[in-house]
Scaffold this active site. Structure first.
Site, PDB file in Angstrom:
ATOM      1  N   ASN A 226      64.105 -42.286 -51.040  1.00  0.00           N
ATOM      2  CA  ASN A 226      64.698 -40.947 -51.073  1.00  0.00           C
ATOM      3  C   ASN A 226      64.605 -40.366 -49.664  1.00  0.00           C
ATOM      4  O   ASN A 226      63.532 -39.948 -49.234  1.00  0.00           O
ATOM      5  CB  ASN A 226      63.907 -40.089 -52.085  1.00  0.00           C
ATOM      6  CG  ASN A 226      64.356 -38.637 -52.090  1.00  0.00           C
ATOM      7  OD1 ASN A 226      65.394 -38.296 -51.507  1.00  0.00           O
ATOM      8  ND2 ASN A 226      63.577 -37.776 -52.741  1.00  0.00           N
ATOM      9  N   TRP A 227      65.733 -40.376 -48.973  1.00  0.00           N
ATOM     10  CA  TRP A 227      65.724 -39.911 -47.571  1.00  0.00           C
ATOM     11  C   TRP A 227      65.640 -38.392 -47.482  1.00  0.00           C
ATOM     12  O   TRP A 227      65.446 -37.843 -46.396  1.00  0.00           O
ATOM     13  CB  TRP A 227      66.984 -40.384 -46.848  1.00  0.00           C
ATOM     14  CG  TRP A 227      67.090 -41.881 -46.669  1.00  0.00           C
ATOM     15  CD1 TRP A 227      66.255 -42.844 -47.194  1.00  0.00           C
ATOM     16  CD2 TRP A 227      68.094 -42.592 -45.932  1.00  0.00           C
ATOM     17  NE1 TRP A 227      66.693 -44.095 -46.826  1.00  0.00           N
ATOM     18  CE2 TRP A 227      67.814 -43.967 -46.048  1.00  0.00           C
ATOM     19  CE3 TRP A 227      69.212 -42.196 -45.189  1.00  0.00           C
ATOM     20  CZ2 TRP A 227      68.609 -44.954 -45.444  1.00  0.00           C
ATOM     21  CZ3 TRP A 227      70.008 -43.172 -44.590  1.00  0.00           C
ATOM     22  CH2 TRP A 227      69.697 -44.539 -44.720  1.00  0.00           C
ATOM     23  N   LYS A 228      65.842 -37.710 -48.581  1.00  0.00           N
ATOM     24  CA  LYS A 228      65.871 -36.234 -48.611  1.00  0.00           C
ATOM     25  C   LYS A 228      66.864 -35.698 -47.570  1.00  0.00           C
ATOM     26  O   LYS A 228      67.853 -36.377 -47.272  1.00  0.00           O
ATOM     27  CB  LYS A 228      64.462 -35.660 -48.402  1.00  0.00           C
ATOM     28  CG  LYS A 228      63.444 -36.302 -49.340  1.00  0.00           C
ATOM     29  CD  LYS A 228      62.173 -35.529 -49.449  1.00  0.00           C
ATOM     30  CE  LYS A 228      61.164 -36.329 -50.234  1.00  0.00           C
ATOM     31  NZ  LYS A 228      59.992 -35.564 -50.602  1.00  0.00           N
TER      32      LYS A 228
ATOM     33  N   HIS B 257      64.330 -34.374 -59.471  1.00  0.00           N
ATOM     34  CA  HIS B 257      63.249 -34.455 -58.480  1.00  0.00           C
ATOM     35  C   HIS B 257      62.497 -33.121 -58.460  1.00  0.00           C
ATOM     36  O   HIS B 257      63.096 -32.055 -58.662  1.00  0.00           O
ATOM     37  CB  HIS B 257      63.835 -34.759 -57.099  1.00  0.00           C
ATOM     38  CG  HIS B 257      62.786 -35.082 -56.079  1.00  0.00           C
ATOM     39  ND1 HIS B 257      62.067 -34.106 -55.430  1.00  0.00           N
ATOM     40  CD2 HIS B 257      62.314 -36.267 -55.636  1.00  0.00           C
ATOM     41  CE1 HIS B 257      61.200 -34.681 -54.609  1.00  0.00           C
ATOM     42  NE2 HIS B 257      61.324 -35.997 -54.717  1.00  0.00           N
TER      43      HIS B 257
ATOM     44  N   GLU C 129      61.507 -31.311 -56.151  1.00  0.00           N
ATOM     45  CA  GLU C 129      62.047 -30.321 -55.206  1.00  0.00           C
ATOM     46  C   GLU C 129      63.270 -29.623 -55.799  1.00  0.00           C
ATOM     47  O   GLU C 129      63.494 -28.434 -55.560  1.00  0.00           O
ATOM     48  CB  GLU C 129      62.355 -30.992 -53.861  1.00  0.00           C
ATOM     49  CG  GLU C 129      61.060 -31.303 -53.113  1.00  0.00           C
ATOM     50  CD  GLU C 129      61.111 -32.516 -52.200  1.00  0.00           C
ATOM     51  OE1 GLU C 129      62.212 -32.958 -51.826  1.00  0.00           O
ATOM     52  OE2 GLU C 129      60.023 -33.037 -51.877  1.00  0.00           O
TER      53      GLU C 129
ATOM     54  N   GLU D  46      56.238 -38.840 -60.543  1.00  0.00           N
ATOM     55  CA  GLU D  46      55.904 -38.339 -59.211  1.00  0.00           C
ATOM     56  C   GLU D  46      55.012 -37.107 -59.338  1.00  0.00           C
ATOM     57  O   GLU D  46      55.526 -35.985 -59.508  1.00  0.00           O
ATOM     58  CB  GLU D  46      57.176 -37.952 -58.468  1.00  0.00           C
ATOM     59  CG  GLU D  46      58.134 -39.098 -58.247  1.00  0.00           C
ATOM     60  CD  GLU D  46      59.020 -38.828 -57.048  1.00  0.00           C
ATOM     61  OE1 GLU D  46      58.911 -39.571 -56.070  1.00  0.00           O
ATOM     62  OE2 GLU D  46      59.790 -37.861 -57.078  1.00  0.00           O
TER      63      GLU D  46
ATOM     64  N   GLY E 127      54.749 -36.070 -50.407  1.00  0.00           N
ATOM     65  CA  GLY E 127      54.771 -35.614 -49.022  1.00  0.00           C
ATOM     66  C   GLY E 127      53.447 -35.074 -48.520  1.00  0.00           C
ATOM     67  O   GLY E 127      53.395 -34.440 -47.467  1.00  0.00           O
TER      68      GLY E 127
ATOM     69  N   SER F  14      53.609 -40.196 -51.820  1.00  0.00           N
ATOM     70  CA  SER F  14      52.849 -40.765 -50.708  1.00  0.00           C
ATOM     71  C   SER F  14      52.567 -42.254 -50.883  1.00  0.00           C
ATOM     72  O   SER F  14      51.508 -42.745 -50.492  1.00  0.00           O
ATOM     73  CB  SER F  14      51.559 -39.976 -50.473  1.00  0.00           C
ATOM     74  OG  SER F  14      51.867 -38.629 -50.172  1.00  0.00           O
TER      75      SER F  14
ATOM     76  N   GLY G 194      59.529 -41.561 -50.437  1.00  0.00           N
ATOM     77  CA  GLY G 194      60.107 -40.546 -49.560  1.00  0.00           C
ATOM     78  C   GLY G 194      59.903 -40.922 -48.104  1.00  0.00           C
ATOM     79  O   GLY G 194      60.628 -41.755 -47.549  1.00  0.00           O
ATOM     80  N   GLY G 195      58.900 -40.327 -47.474  1.00  0.00           N
ATOM     81  CA  GLY G 195      58.666 -40.499 -46.037  1.00  0.00           C
ATOM     82  C   GLY G 195      58.714 -41.940 -45.548  1.00  0.00           C
ATOM     83  O   GLY G 195      59.365 -42.241 -44.527  1.00  0.00           O
TER      84      GLY G 195
HETATM   85  C1  PEP Z   1      59.655 -38.205 -53.046  1.00  0.00           C
HETATM   86  O1  PEP Z   1      59.992 -37.148 -52.565  1.00  0.00           O
HETATM   87  O2  PEP Z   1      60.306 -38.696 -53.990  1.00  0.00           O
HETATM   88  C2  PEP Z   1      58.466 -38.865 -52.498  1.00  0.00           C
HETATM   89  C3  PEP Z   1      57.873 -39.757 -53.231  1.00  0.00           C
HETATM   90  O3  PEP Z   1      58.070 -38.472 -51.251  1.00  0.00           O
HETATM   91  P1  PEP Z   1      56.841 -39.080 -50.381  1.00  0.00           P
HETATM   92  O4  PEP Z   1      56.881 -40.573 -50.562  1.00  0.00           O
HETATM   93  O5  PEP Z   1      57.133 -38.661 -48.989  1.00  0.00           O
HETATM   94  O6  PEP Z   1      55.605 -38.499 -50.948  1.00  0.00           O
END
Ligand code: PEP
Length: 250
Positions: A9-11, A95, A97, A167, A173, A213, A234-235
């Site tokens: 997920n590049w956001k 998600h 967010e 999640e 994040g 994470s 994500g990251g």
């Molecule tokens: C996400 O936003 O779906 C996610 C898992 O982010 P991160 O890996 O950065 O925690």
């Protein structure tokens, strides 16, 4: 055997050049010993370019959201037909967010789920609790509502397209990954919920991804848990080598 999936997920990250470079690197680094399905979910604007770049690659494309409406006067929204035409075969919905920053409810998420599934998308339905909810002993209550209301009335014919992502909001994040035991416990509970909805055999065939994470160092131990079938990343999905290492972590 459940499908193993690693989705990135590049956001709201990457310039067009960065998106092109990242996909080119992923294409280069991809190797045949990767046994899971790899999916990248760039911002809407780069879907077409990323999908053109990944032409002839086994890496699939997804969107980070979809509209539940088909078409028309819905300013700022993007339909399932549009993202499919741009090359996506997956969509992330619900998600945390989207839930916390844009007010998406379980009811609207259900409508998105049906819109995606009925138009042949693979849909990754996200769920997860905040730290306050976990500390208040509400983990199971929250997951039950998000899974039961999010799935709602869903035809069994769509089961092969349904993916769940657990999640925990406190892990997204933050660098605070759920321990393998915490993650396995939640995944096991989600599978029991799915079993209550669809029956045990069907539930055993639904992939449940962990997100929060997850990175190149901890993916292996998380993915070795019996109910964890991959990750929503994500990251770490913004670094090609890390994302590939995660995909090789099974
Ligand atoms: C996400 O936003 O779906 C996610 C898992 O982010 P991160 O890996 O950065 O925690």
């Amino acid at each position: 055997m459940r499908k193993k999936i690693v989705a990135g997920n590049w956001k709201m990250n990457t310039t067009l050049t960065e998106a092109k470079n990242l996909t080119s690197e992923l294409k280069q680094l991809f190797s045949n010993d990767i046994k899971c399905e790899m999916v990248v979910c760039p911002p809407f604007t780069w879907l077409t370019t990323v999908s053109e770049n990944l032409n002839n690659s086994p890496i699939k494309i997804g969107s980070q959201n979809i509209s539940h409406q088909e078409k028309g006067a819905f300013t700022g929204e993007t339909s399932v037909a549009m993202i499919k035409e741009a090359g996506a075969t997956y969509a992330i919905i619900g998600h945390s967010e989207r839930r916390s920053l844009y007010g998406e409810t379980n009811e609207v998420i259900h409508q998105k789920l049906i819109a995606g599934l009925s138009q042949q998308l693979n849909v990754i339905l996200c769920c997860g609790e905040t730290l306050e909810e976990r500390n208040a002993g509400k983990l199971e209550e929250i997951l039950t509502a998000q899974i039961q209301l999010g799935i709602g009335e869903m035809s069994l014919e769509y089961l092969p397209q349904l993916v769940i992502a657990y999640e925990p909001v406190w892990a997204i994040g933050t660098g605070l990954t759920a321990s393998p035991e915490q993650a396995q416990e939640a995944h096991y509970f989600i599978r029991k919920l799915l079993s209550g909805i669809f029956g045990e055999t069907a539930a055993n065939n639904i992939s449940i991804l962990y997100g929060g994470s997850c990175n190149a160092s901890n993916a292996g131990v998380l993915f070795s848990q019996s109910d964890i079938d991959g990750g929503l990343i994500g990251g770490a999905s913004l670094k090609a080598q890390d994302f590939i290492t995660i995909a090789k972590s099974f």
